[in-house]
Design an enzyme around this catalytic site. Structure first.
Site, PDB file in Angstrom:
ATOM      1  N   ASP A  10       0.919  -1.135   0.009  1.00 17.15           N
ATOM      2  CA  ASP A  10      -0.004  -0.132   0.066  1.00 17.15           C
ATOM      3  C   ASP A  10       1.063   1.310  -0.044  1.00 17.15           C
ATOM      4  O   ASP A  10       1.949   1.078  -0.285  1.00 17.15           O
ATOM      5  CB  ASP A  10      -0.890  -0.017   1.229  1.00 17.15           C
TER       6      ASP A  10
ATOM      7  N   GLY B 220       4.342   0.564  -2.347  1.00 12.12           N
ATOM      8  CA  GLY B 220       4.198   0.497  -3.645  1.00 12.12           C
ATOM      9  C   GLY B 220       3.019   0.950  -4.388  1.00 12.12           C
ATOM     10  O   GLY B 220       2.058   1.292  -3.616  1.00 12.12           O
ATOM     11  N   ASP B 221       2.801   1.209  -5.480  1.00 12.32           N
ATOM     12  CA  ASP B 221       1.850   1.569  -6.359  1.00 12.32           C
ATOM     13  C   ASP B 221       1.593   0.433  -7.386  1.00 12.32           C
ATOM     14  O   ASP B 221       1.971   0.284  -8.239  1.00 12.32           O
ATOM     15  CB  ASP B 221       2.250   2.777  -7.310  1.00 12.32           C
ATOM     16  N   PHE B 222       0.208  -0.183  -6.967  1.00 12.95           N
ATOM     17  CA  PHE B 222      -0.056  -1.427  -7.841  1.00 12.95           C
ATOM     18  C   PHE B 222      -0.421  -0.844  -9.369  1.00 12.95           C
ATOM     19  O   PHE B 222      -0.598  -2.287 -10.358  1.00 12.95           O
ATOM     20  CB  PHE B 222      -0.951  -2.082  -7.298  1.00 12.95           C
TER      21      PHE B 222
ATOM     22  N   HIS C 126     -13.402  -2.625  -7.378  1.00 17.14           N
ATOM     23  CA  HIS C 126     -14.591  -1.850  -7.368  1.00 17.14           C
ATOM     24  C   HIS C 126     -14.351  -0.258  -7.593  1.00 17.14           C
ATOM     25  O   HIS C 126     -15.208   0.462  -8.097  1.00 17.14           O
ATOM     26  CB  HIS C 126     -15.709  -1.858  -6.483  1.00 17.14           C
TER      27      HIS C 126
END
Length: 339
Positions: free
Chosen positions: A200, A226-228, A246
């Site tokens: 996250d 991190g940045d997914f 969502h």
């Protein structure tokens, strides 16, 4: 002319004013009424004094909550119902009030923009995608309140997911977008062989370290920044996407599931849970209304059907697909295995 056989307008009238009931409940939560009554029954004058209510409508307010089924009244004294005592008392682990406070402060306002959003396809708030979460997390107090509100839902999902999935063949689990690791507190407490990680944003690391230490699992968890959408997902036996897909449009969801397949180790699994819509799109209005809620607060998010989720997992390469009903049917988890 109206006759006695005319269909009753009452259901439409009640539906058209349903927000009255919602706001009454949300206000009672905001005032701490149910937490106050957890100590014991109280009369209207006592509650009026403790909560700082005006005499004009205090009785109407309390009796409205009786009629809504969230308070009981006997001999002029009010008390919590079993459900409100379990889930609306701030002192109990199942407390949902934090989430309801967020709904009252943010979402109730956002829904005032529904007409415009339906015409433009744009959210009423949160139009800047990932930057929306960065702005939300910029203030520590606001960040803590928001995450605690989200944990109120995880508190319901965690025990069920822990109990109804077979975790015996897994050793590592990654909660993608898992905030302060609340879901892991349930999984690792019940399954001592598991080690967990959260992937996250860096702003959440202090809350993660605080929360996992308080629950005695800090030695079996780690926080991965991190940045997914900007880098590959870390490897694990199980990847969990809880209330993540969502928030994004379909192309982004497919990309996340594709990444998940690369990150899940052979023999492992992916678990996706959201308030999924029934495939015929007729039942469970809360899930369908959730689509409108996401229209108002995200640039491309919506709820989606179970069939859609299964198709994304199959397309990515996951097999042996199954699903699990959670929180009395309000949530659905879809599980895919990597052979």
């Amino acid at each position: 002319m109206l006759t006695t056989t005319t269909v009753s307008p009452r259901p439409l009238i009640e539906l058209g004013t349903a927000f009255w009931a919602s706001k009454t409940l949300l206000t009672a939560v905001e005032m701490g009424l149910f937490t106050e009554l957890a100590a014991g029954p109280a009369s209207e004058p006592q509650l009026r004094e403790r909560l700082g209510l005006h005499s004009r409508s205090s009785r109407d307010f309390l009796d409205s909550l009786v009629s809504l089924g969230v308070l009981d009244r006997e001999d002029g004294r009010y008390r919590n119902t079993p459900a409100s005592d379990a889930y609306l008392d701030e002192g109990k682990p199942g407390y949902l009030g934090g989430w309801m406070r967020q709904a009252s402060r943010r979402l109730f306002v956002a829904w005032g923009g529904l007409t415009e959003s339906l015409r433009t396809g744009k959210p009423h708030i949160g139009s800047d995608g990932q930057d929306y979460f960065r702005k939300l997390y910029a203030d520590l107090d606001q960040r803590r309140a928001f995450i605690a509100a989200m944990d109120a839902i995880t508190n319901q999902i965690g025990p069920e997911l822990s109990a109804h999935l077979d975790w015996s063949s897994f050793r590592t689990v990654l909660d993608v977008g898992g905030a302060r690791g609340n879901l892991l507190t349930y999984l690792l407490a019940d399954h001592p062989e598991l080690h967990g990680a959260v992937f996250d944003m860096p702003e959440l690391r202090p809350l993660f370290e605080e929360h996992t230490a308080a629950h005695g699992i800090a030695d079996r968890t780690r926080f991965l920044v991190g940045d997914f959408f900007g880098e590959p997902l870390p490897e694990a036996d199980v990847l969990i996407f809880g209330h993540i897909l969502h928030d994004w449009d379909e192309q982004q969801r497919r990309e996340l599931i594709r990444q998940a397949y690369q990150a899940v180790r052979p023999g492992g699994a992916v678990v996706v849970y959201d308030r999924m819509i029934d495939d015929d799109r007729r039942e469970n209005s809360v899930c369908l209304l959730g689509c409108l809620n996401l229209l108002l607060v995200t640039p491309g998010g919506s709820e989606y059907t179970v069939a859609q989720c299964r198709s994304w997992l199959a397309e990515a390469g996951f097999a042996d697909l199954s699903q699990l009903s959670l929180v009395d049917g309000l949530e659905t988890a879809v599980i895919g295995r990597k052979r």
